[in-house]
Write an enzyme that holds these catalytic residues in place. Structure first.
Site, PDB file in Angstrom:
ATOM      1  N   THR A  48     -34.979 -30.629  31.235  1.00  0.00           N
ATOM      2  CA  THR A  48     -35.387 -30.902  29.859  1.00  0.00           C
ATOM      3  C   THR A  48     -36.898 -30.971  29.733  1.00  0.00           C
ATOM      4  O   THR A  48     -37.486 -30.390  28.808  1.00  0.00           O
ATOM      5  CB  THR A  48     -34.760 -32.233  29.389  1.00  0.00           C
ATOM      6  OG1 THR A  48     -33.344 -32.163  29.549  1.00  0.00           O
ATOM      7  CG2 THR A  48     -35.089 -32.506  27.937  1.00  0.00           C
ATOM      8  N   TYR A 140     -25.384 -32.197  35.251  1.00  0.00           N
ATOM      9  CA  TYR A 140     -26.486 -32.780  34.493  1.00  0.00           C
ATOM     10  C   TYR A 140     -25.916 -33.452  33.245  1.00  0.00           C
ATOM     11  O   TYR A 140     -25.580 -32.794  32.267  1.00  0.00           O
ATOM     12  CB  TYR A 140     -27.490 -31.684  34.134  1.00  0.00           C
ATOM     13  CG  TYR A 140     -28.772 -32.157  33.479  1.00  0.00           C
ATOM     14  CD1 TYR A 140     -29.053 -33.511  33.276  1.00  0.00           C
ATOM     15  CD2 TYR A 140     -29.719 -31.228  33.066  1.00  0.00           C
ATOM     16  CE1 TYR A 140     -30.228 -33.913  32.685  1.00  0.00           C
ATOM     17  CE2 TYR A 140     -30.902 -31.626  32.463  1.00  0.00           C
ATOM     18  CZ  TYR A 140     -31.151 -32.974  32.273  1.00  0.00           C
ATOM     19  OH  TYR A 140     -32.328 -33.369  31.663  1.00  0.00           O
ATOM     20  N   LYS A 170     -27.009 -35.849  37.847  1.00  0.00           N
ATOM     21  CA  LYS A 170     -28.194 -36.467  37.263  1.00  0.00           C
ATOM     22  C   LYS A 170     -27.709 -37.172  36.003  1.00  0.00           C
ATOM     23  O   LYS A 170     -27.140 -36.546  35.114  1.00  0.00           O
ATOM     24  CB  LYS A 170     -29.272 -35.455  36.926  1.00  0.00           C
ATOM     25  CG  LYS A 170     -30.519 -36.116  36.334  1.00  0.00           C
ATOM     26  CD  LYS A 170     -31.463 -35.142  35.683  1.00  0.00           C
ATOM     27  CE  LYS A 170     -32.568 -35.948  34.986  1.00  0.00           C
ATOM     28  NZ  LYS A 170     -33.264 -35.161  33.962  1.00  0.00           N
ATOM     29  N   GLY A 195     -31.449 -40.608  35.562  1.00  0.00           N
ATOM     30  CA  GLY A 195     -32.408 -39.803  34.813  1.00  0.00           C
ATOM     31  C   GLY A 195     -33.032 -40.571  33.671  1.00  0.00           C
ATOM     32  O   GLY A 195     -32.755 -40.286  32.512  1.00  0.00           O
ATOM     33  N   ASP A 197     -36.485 -43.596  32.578  1.00  0.00           N
ATOM     34  CA  ASP A 197     -37.698 -44.306  32.974  1.00  0.00           C
ATOM     35  C   ASP A 197     -37.603 -45.799  32.701  1.00  0.00           C
ATOM     36  O   ASP A 197     -38.141 -46.605  33.437  1.00  0.00           O
ATOM     37  CB  ASP A 197     -38.903 -43.744  32.199  1.00  0.00           C
ATOM     38  CG  ASP A 197     -38.985 -42.240  32.293  1.00  0.00           C
ATOM     39  OD1 ASP A 197     -39.419 -41.749  33.337  1.00  0.00           O
ATOM     40  OD2 ASP A 197     -38.595 -41.543  31.330  1.00  0.00           O
ATOM     41  N   VAL A 212     -34.802 -39.684  38.456  1.00  0.00           N
ATOM     42  CA  VAL A 212     -35.511 -38.525  37.914  1.00  0.00           C
ATOM     43  C   VAL A 212     -36.059 -38.946  36.560  1.00  0.00           C
ATOM     44  O   VAL A 212     -35.291 -39.142  35.613  1.00  0.00           O
ATOM     45  CB  VAL A 212     -34.567 -37.317  37.735  1.00  0.00           C
ATOM     46  CG1 VAL A 212     -35.351 -36.091  37.267  1.00  0.00           C
ATOM     47  CG2 VAL A 212     -33.808 -37.007  39.020  1.00  0.00           C
TER      48      VAL A 212
END
EC number: 4.1.3.3
Length: 292
Positions: A48, A140, A170, A195, A197, A212
């Site tokens: 992405t 994914y 992921k 995946g 933050d 990730v």
């Protein structure tokens, strides 16, 4: 097939572009060195953050090749995202990733004509496996963009007999309970690379051993510090660094306007850091600084 473990910080790189929207391959060797300095153990290419669906099959092959070559002896993992809207394109990209020596592939499912069940997704992944039978495959899972909302647990269960090379997923979702259940399937057969933050620490506590995250491009050392502190059992320090990442992403998202994914803002910040990734490709438009 032995399950090739993926551990640590995996960065999904941006695709460097010239101002005219053409890919800029010359930046990538420098980009690899920058990521190594930030603590990355690998890259998740053509995802992405890499604007994958805006590029042709030929462009995606060129990007995969240069990342594999530039990362040699520097990064442990080069994961190539091969999913496309056409299964023929996905199979071609999977074969190519196998031929060039990528570590593994990730498969984004088609999101316009969507699979109607986990079994249909499993059938799709099986056809990708047949095209590149020696490549470890990750599904994914990114429901907020694909609108494919089946639990990851159900997808892995449906695929476990059909896709011998499936190693996990992921997981770009905030449902850590689903992630945790997926990690316990078949006596821990599958791995999940988280995946995101904003919840790295939560994902690590639930059993993830790799993450990730797009902000690893901008703050790899901070993300590495979350990992290091968690592995040492120092949750206070881990939370401190996690909070720094959350603050960074809040600023970026606050400046992204109505974008579902703040790619233009992220690329603008990356350019400021001295890695020239250029603008996004149309129909995405470059970031414009707000007037004070």
């Amino acid at each position: 097939m032995a399950n090739p473990k993926i551990e640590g910080l995996i960065t999904p790189p941006f695709t460097p572009l010239h101002e005219n929207g053409e890919i800029n391959l010359d930046v990538i060797p420098k980009y690899v060195d920058y990521l190594v300095q930030g603590g990355s153990q690998g890259v998740f290419v053509n995802g992405t953050s890499g604007e994958c669906l805006l590029f042709s099959v030929d462009e995606r092959k060129k990007l995969a090749e240069i990342w594999v070559n530039a990362a040699k002896d520097k990064l442990k993992y080069v994961i190539i995202q091969v999913g496309a809207e056409s299964i023929k394109d996905t199979q071609e990209l999977a074969r190519h990733a196998q031929d060039i020596g990528a570590h593994s592939i990730a498969v984004l499912p088609p999101s316009y004509y969507k699979a109607g069940s986990p079994d249909a997704l499993a059938d799709y992944l099986q056809e990708v496996y047949k095209a590149a039978p020696s490549m470890p495959i990750m599904y994914y899972h990114i429901p907020f963009l694909t609108n494919i909302n089946f639990p990851l647990e159900d997808i892995l269960l449906a695929a476990q007999e059909k896709v011998p090379t499936l190693i996990g997923a992921k997981f770009s979702h905030n449902d850590l309970a689903d992630m945790g259940r997926s990690l316990t399937l078949s006596q821990g057969k599958y791995q999940v690379s988280y995946g995101g933050d904003g919840m790295i620490l939560g994902a690590l506590a639930m059993g993830a051993v790799s993450c990730v995250g797009v902000c690893f491009n901008l703050a790899g050392k901070t993300a590495s510090a979350v990992f290091n502190a968690f592995n040492k059992g120092d949750l206070e320090i881990a939370r401190k660094h996690q909070n720094h990442l959350q603050a960074l992403m809040k600023v970026i998202n606050d400046n992204a306007g109505k974008s579902v994914f703040p790619l233009a803002t992220l690329k603008a910040v990356m350019n400021m850091k001295g890695v020239n990734v250029g603008p996004p490709r149309l129909p995405l438009v470059p970031f414009k600084q707000k007037k004070l």
